[in-house]
Design a protein around this motif. Structure first.
Motif, PDB file in Angstrom:
ATOM      1  N   GLU A  70      -0.348  11.843  -0.538  1.00 23.05           N
ATOM      2  CA  GLU A  70      -1.376  12.551   0.224  1.00 23.05           C
ATOM      3  C   GLU A  70      -2.688  11.774   0.231  1.00 23.05           C
ATOM      4  O   GLU A  70      -3.334  11.612   1.259  1.00 23.05           O
ATOM      5  CB  GLU A  70      -1.589  13.941  -0.369  1.00 23.05           C
ATOM      6  CG  GLU A  70      -2.438  14.827   0.504  1.00 23.05           C
ATOM      7  CD  GLU A  70      -2.470  16.253  -0.013  1.00 23.05           C
ATOM      8  OE1 GLU A  70      -3.578  16.779  -0.195  1.00 23.05           O
ATOM      9  OE2 GLU A  70      -1.380  16.829  -0.223  1.00 23.05           O
ATOM     10  N   ASP A  71      -3.108  11.268  -0.940  1.00 22.61           N
ATOM     11  CA  ASP A  71      -4.354  10.507  -1.051  1.00 22.61           C
ATOM     12  C   ASP A  71      -4.134   9.001  -0.946  1.00 22.61           C
ATOM     13  O   ASP A  71      -5.075   8.226  -1.095  1.00 22.61           O
ATOM     14  CB  ASP A  71      -5.066  10.823  -2.365  1.00 22.61           C
ATOM     15  CG  ASP A  71      -5.667  12.212  -2.371  1.00 22.61           C
ATOM     16  OD1 ASP A  71      -5.911  12.748  -1.276  1.00 22.61           O
ATOM     17  OD2 ASP A  71      -5.886  12.754  -3.460  1.00 22.61           O
ATOM     18  N   LEU A 110      -1.336  18.624  -8.154  1.00 21.89           N
ATOM     19  CA  LEU A 110      -1.240  17.238  -7.704  1.00 21.89           C
ATOM     20  C   LEU A 110       0.200  16.818  -7.921  1.00 21.89           C
ATOM     21  O   LEU A 110       0.721  16.955  -9.028  1.00 21.89           O
ATOM     22  CB  LEU A 110      -2.193  16.361  -8.520  1.00 21.89           C
ATOM     23  CG  LEU A 110      -2.114  14.863  -8.323  1.00 21.89           C
ATOM     24  CD1 LEU A 110      -2.485  14.480  -6.888  1.00 21.89           C
ATOM     25  CD2 LEU A 110      -3.038  14.156  -9.306  1.00 21.89           C
ATOM     26  N   GLU A 111       0.850  16.321  -6.877  1.00 23.74           N
ATOM     27  CA  GLU A 111       2.231  15.881  -6.990  1.00 23.74           C
ATOM     28  C   GLU A 111       2.304  14.371  -6.832  1.00 23.74           C
ATOM     29  O   GLU A 111       1.839  13.821  -5.828  1.00 23.74           O
ATOM     30  CB  GLU A 111       3.103  16.551  -5.936  1.00 23.74           C
ATOM     31  CG  GLU A 111       4.577  16.283  -6.146  1.00 23.74           C
ATOM     32  CD  GLU A 111       5.441  17.072  -5.188  1.00 23.74           C
ATOM     33  OE1 GLU A 111       5.833  16.497  -4.147  1.00 23.74           O
ATOM     34  OE2 GLU A 111       5.707  18.251  -5.480  1.00 23.74           O
ATOM     35  N   PRO A 130       0.830  -1.198   0.000  1.00 32.29           N
ATOM     36  CA  PRO A 130       0.000   0.000   0.000  1.00 32.29           C
ATOM     37  C   PRO A 130       0.873   1.259   0.000  1.00 32.29           C
ATOM     38  O   PRO A 130       1.974   1.252   0.550  1.00 32.29           O
ATOM     39  CB  PRO A 130      -0.792  -0.101   1.305  1.00 32.29           C
ATOM     40  CG  PRO A 130      -0.740  -1.559   1.669  1.00 32.29           C
ATOM     41  CD  PRO A 130       0.582  -2.054   1.150  1.00 32.29           C
ATOM     42  N   VAL A 131       0.382   2.324  -0.608  1.00 31.25           N
ATOM     43  CA  VAL A 131       1.129   3.582  -0.670  1.00 31.25           C
ATOM     44  C   VAL A 131       1.446   4.053   0.745  1.00 31.25           C
ATOM     45  O   VAL A 131       0.578   4.124   1.605  1.00 31.25           O
ATOM     46  CB  VAL A 131       0.321   4.656  -1.434  1.00 31.25           C
ATOM     47  CG1 VAL A 131       1.049   5.984  -1.413  1.00 31.25           C
ATOM     48  CG2 VAL A 131       0.058   4.206  -2.856  1.00 31.25           C
ATOM     49  N   GLY A 132       2.725   4.325   0.983  1.00 30.31           N
ATOM     50  CA  GLY A 132       3.162   4.848   2.275  1.00 30.31           C
ATOM     51  C   GLY A 132       3.177   3.840   3.402  1.00 30.31           C
ATOM     52  O   GLY A 132       3.261   4.211   4.564  1.00 30.31           O
ATOM     53  N   SER A 142      -9.951   2.908  -7.707  1.00 37.55           N
ATOM     54  CA  SER A 142     -10.622   3.654  -6.643  1.00 37.55           C
ATOM     55  C   SER A 142     -11.452   2.669  -5.845  1.00 37.55           C
ATOM     56  O   SER A 142     -11.481   1.487  -6.152  1.00 37.55           O
ATOM     57  CB  SER A 142     -11.495   4.765  -7.232  1.00 37.55           C
ATOM     58  OG  SER A 142     -12.599   4.216  -7.908  1.00 37.55           O
ATOM     59  N   SER A 143     -12.162   3.143  -4.851  1.00 37.28           N
ATOM     60  CA  SER A 143     -12.915   2.235  -3.987  1.00 37.28           C
ATOM     61  C   SER A 143     -14.059   1.541  -4.713  1.00 37.28           C
ATOM     62  O   SER A 143     -14.487   0.479  -4.313  1.00 37.28           O
ATOM     63  CB  SER A 143     -13.443   2.985  -2.767  1.00 37.28           C
ATOM     64  OG  SER A 143     -14.280   4.034  -3.186  1.00 37.28           O
TER      65      SER A 143
END
Length: 162
Positions: free
Chosen positions: A152-153, A137-138, A12-14, A92-93
């Protein structure tokens, strides 16, 4: 021989990598992800279209909810972090989106969410910055160029295989 056992992993991201272990039981797929703090168990059924698993999850903290996994397109195994042109899949979800990136000279890109929504962006080092109409958006570019991450998201864009 067919045992029905399933294994998998993901990052998962992060977050650190997680591993899934489970088993196909009748028409259900039951698997667990244990991240050392919380164990989450998913019970899923394949929908009639064969493209989606749908079901519920519970964890060891007493939380629960619904979950859906959709079969995506084949993803690129190789990429180029300096050249991001192509089609990108953004889960997405509830579904997934496909985004087209066209790369121009000097690290400039055009990002098409759909034919009527095109945004400009710029690649600088290992970052892609997209001008999203007043906001930006980065995205971090993976070293191998196969995915982009929005920390961030907590979202990952995956390069679709050509």
């Amino acid at each position: 021989p067919f045992t029905g056992e399933v294994t998998g992993s993901g990052k998962p991201v992060g977050a650190p990598e997680v591993r899934a272990l489970g088993k196909a039981v009748g028409e259900e797929l039951v698997y667990s992800i244990d991240n050392s703090l919380v164990k989450t168990t998913y019970t899923m059924k394949l929908l009639e279209d064969g493209l989606c698993l749908e079901g519920h999850w519970t964890d060891t903290q007493g939380k629960s909810g619904v979950h859906k996994m959709r079969r995506g397109p084949p993803l690129a195994e190789k990429g180029d972090a300096a050249h991001l042109g192509g089609i990108w899949c953004v889960p997405s979800s509830s579904d997934m989106s496909f985004i087209k990136i066209e790369q121009e000279a000097g690290g400039k890109v055009q990002v098409a969410l759909d034919p009527s929504s095109i945004m400009s962006g710029l690649i600088e080092g290992n970052k892609l910055t997209i001008d999203a109409g007043g906001a930006s958006l980065e995205l971090s570019i993976s070293l191998d160029g196969t995915f982009l991450e929005d920390h961030e998201d907590r979202q990952r864009w995956c390069r679709v295989a050509c």
